[in-house]
Design an enzyme around this catalytic site. Sequence first.
Site, PDB file in Angstrom:
ATOM      1  N   SER A   9     -15.018   6.304   1.343  1.00  0.00           N
ATOM      2  CA  SER A   9     -13.658   6.851   1.356  1.00  0.00           C
ATOM      3  C   SER A   9     -12.919   6.450   0.094  1.00  0.00           C
ATOM      4  O   SER A   9     -12.740   5.258  -0.188  1.00  0.00           O
ATOM      5  CB  SER A   9     -12.884   6.342   2.573  1.00  0.00           C
ATOM      6  OG  SER A   9     -11.516   6.661   2.395  1.00  0.00           O
ATOM      7  N   HIS A  34     -15.500  10.943   0.995  1.00  0.00           N
ATOM      8  CA  HIS A  34     -14.513  11.188   2.052  1.00  0.00           C
ATOM      9  C   HIS A  34     -13.102  11.063   1.459  1.00  0.00           C
ATOM     10  O   HIS A  34     -12.785  10.061   0.819  1.00  0.00           O
ATOM     11  CB  HIS A  34     -14.749  10.142   3.144  1.00  0.00           C
ATOM     12  CG  HIS A  34     -13.906  10.288   4.362  1.00  0.00           C
ATOM     13  ND1 HIS A  34     -14.232  11.125   5.405  1.00  0.00           N
ATOM     14  CD2 HIS A  34     -12.759   9.663   4.729  1.00  0.00           C
ATOM     15  CE1 HIS A  34     -13.334  11.015   6.357  1.00  0.00           C
ATOM     16  NE2 HIS A  34     -12.420  10.134   5.975  1.00  0.00           N
ATOM     17  N   MET A  38      -3.133  11.929   3.792  1.00  0.00           N
ATOM     18  CA  MET A  38      -2.105  11.434   4.725  1.00  0.00           C
ATOM     19  C   MET A  38      -0.735  11.964   4.310  1.00  0.00           C
ATOM     20  O   MET A  38      -0.414  11.978   3.119  1.00  0.00           O
ATOM     21  CB  MET A  38      -2.082   9.911   4.711  1.00  0.00           C
ATOM     22  CG  MET A  38      -3.415   9.270   5.053  1.00  0.00           C
ATOM     23  SD  MET A  38      -3.247   7.491   5.163  1.00  0.00           S
ATOM     24  CE  MET A  38      -4.981   7.028   5.387  1.00  0.00           C
TER      25      MET A  38
HETATM   26  C1  DX5 Z   1      -8.090   5.511   7.962  1.00  0.00           C
HETATM   27  C2  DX5 Z   1      -8.971   6.439   7.148  1.00  0.00           C
HETATM   28  C3  DX5 Z   1     -10.298   5.879   6.843  1.00  0.00           C
HETATM   29  C4  DX5 Z   1     -10.277   4.669   5.994  1.00  0.00           C
HETATM   30  C5  DX5 Z   1     -11.453   3.807   6.338  1.00  0.00           C
HETATM   31  O1  DX5 Z   1      -6.912   6.139   8.284  1.00  0.00           O
HETATM   32  O2  DX5 Z   1      -9.174   7.668   7.819  1.00  0.00           O
HETATM   33  O3  DX5 Z   1     -11.164   6.854   6.275  1.00  0.00           O
HETATM   34  O4  DX5 Z   1     -10.302   4.947   4.628  1.00  0.00           O
HETATM   35  O5  DX5 Z   1     -11.308   2.631   5.647  1.00  0.00           O
HETATM   36  P1  DX5 Z   1     -12.090   1.330   6.051  1.00  0.00           P
HETATM   37  O6  DX5 Z   1     -13.541   1.625   5.954  1.00  0.00           O
HETATM   38  O7  DX5 Z   1     -11.606   0.329   5.051  1.00  0.00           O
HETATM   39  O8  DX5 Z   1     -11.699   0.976   7.468  1.00  0.00           O
HETATM   40 ZN    ZN Z   2     -10.863   9.178   7.077  1.00  0.00          ZN
END
Ligand code: DX5
Ligand code: ZN
Length: 228
Positions: A9, A34, A38
């Site tokens: 991500s 990914h 937001m």
């Molecule tokens: C959270 C996001 C995730 C996030 C995951 O709202 O949708 O994709 O980036 O991050 P980690 O792996 O750090 O929990």
């Molecule tokens: Zn996500």
Amino acid sequence: MQTTIVAPSLLAADFSNTGAALAAVALAGAPWIHFDVMDGRFVPNLTFGAKMIADLRPLSRGFFDVHLMTVEPESLVDSFIDAGADSITFHIEACVHAHRLVERIHAAGRKAGISLVPSTPVGAIRELLPFVDMVLVMTVNPGFGGQKLIPSAMRKVAELRDLRESERRPDGTGFDIAVDGGINRETAAEVVRLGADVLVMGSAFFQSDDPGGMVQWVSSLPRSSRAS
Ligand code: DX5
Ligand code: ZN
């Protein structure tokens, strides 16, 4: 059997150098990227819009997996399609006419995914399962990277795995199961065992000393043929 896909991500990358982040993903051998979009309304945080995807698209041959954490995703999908997203996942909690939106994404030749926050049961998307390419199970409350996985949310992975087995499509295919939030060296093996096909990894990937080793390790994790 297919290997488990790691989808790093971009949220956990240095936003002042997203091009380098994409290069690091390619070097590590992760086939997907990914993108956490937001809007400050569906989740209490803001990230980026379609321009980020459009600007990065020429720099990568990877699969651009866009995760919309926004209200009214139907008002945004066209801009992400135009920007070059390969897959668009939106939240069932944010969309009444979800089937219509899935059809729209498919009409544009892209993959469509549906996501659930931890407090939403699988039953909420039951009628969409024959149509979607992916179900993204959130294992943290969306909005921020680096959170701790909520163990009870993992049960949904097994539930979806069983539903997929019992509802194979005529051509033998079914939806992929992706897991997002708190996936790391401690939690990855269990979600893969339960049936996850795609692991979204933010901090665990970008803070790793050996991201390539992380991708290889995930690929080597044993998968059960049925959830237990
Ligand atoms: C959270 C996001 C995730 C996030 C995951 O709202 O949708 O994709 O980036 O991050 P980690 O792996 O750090 O929990
Ligand atoms: Zn996500």
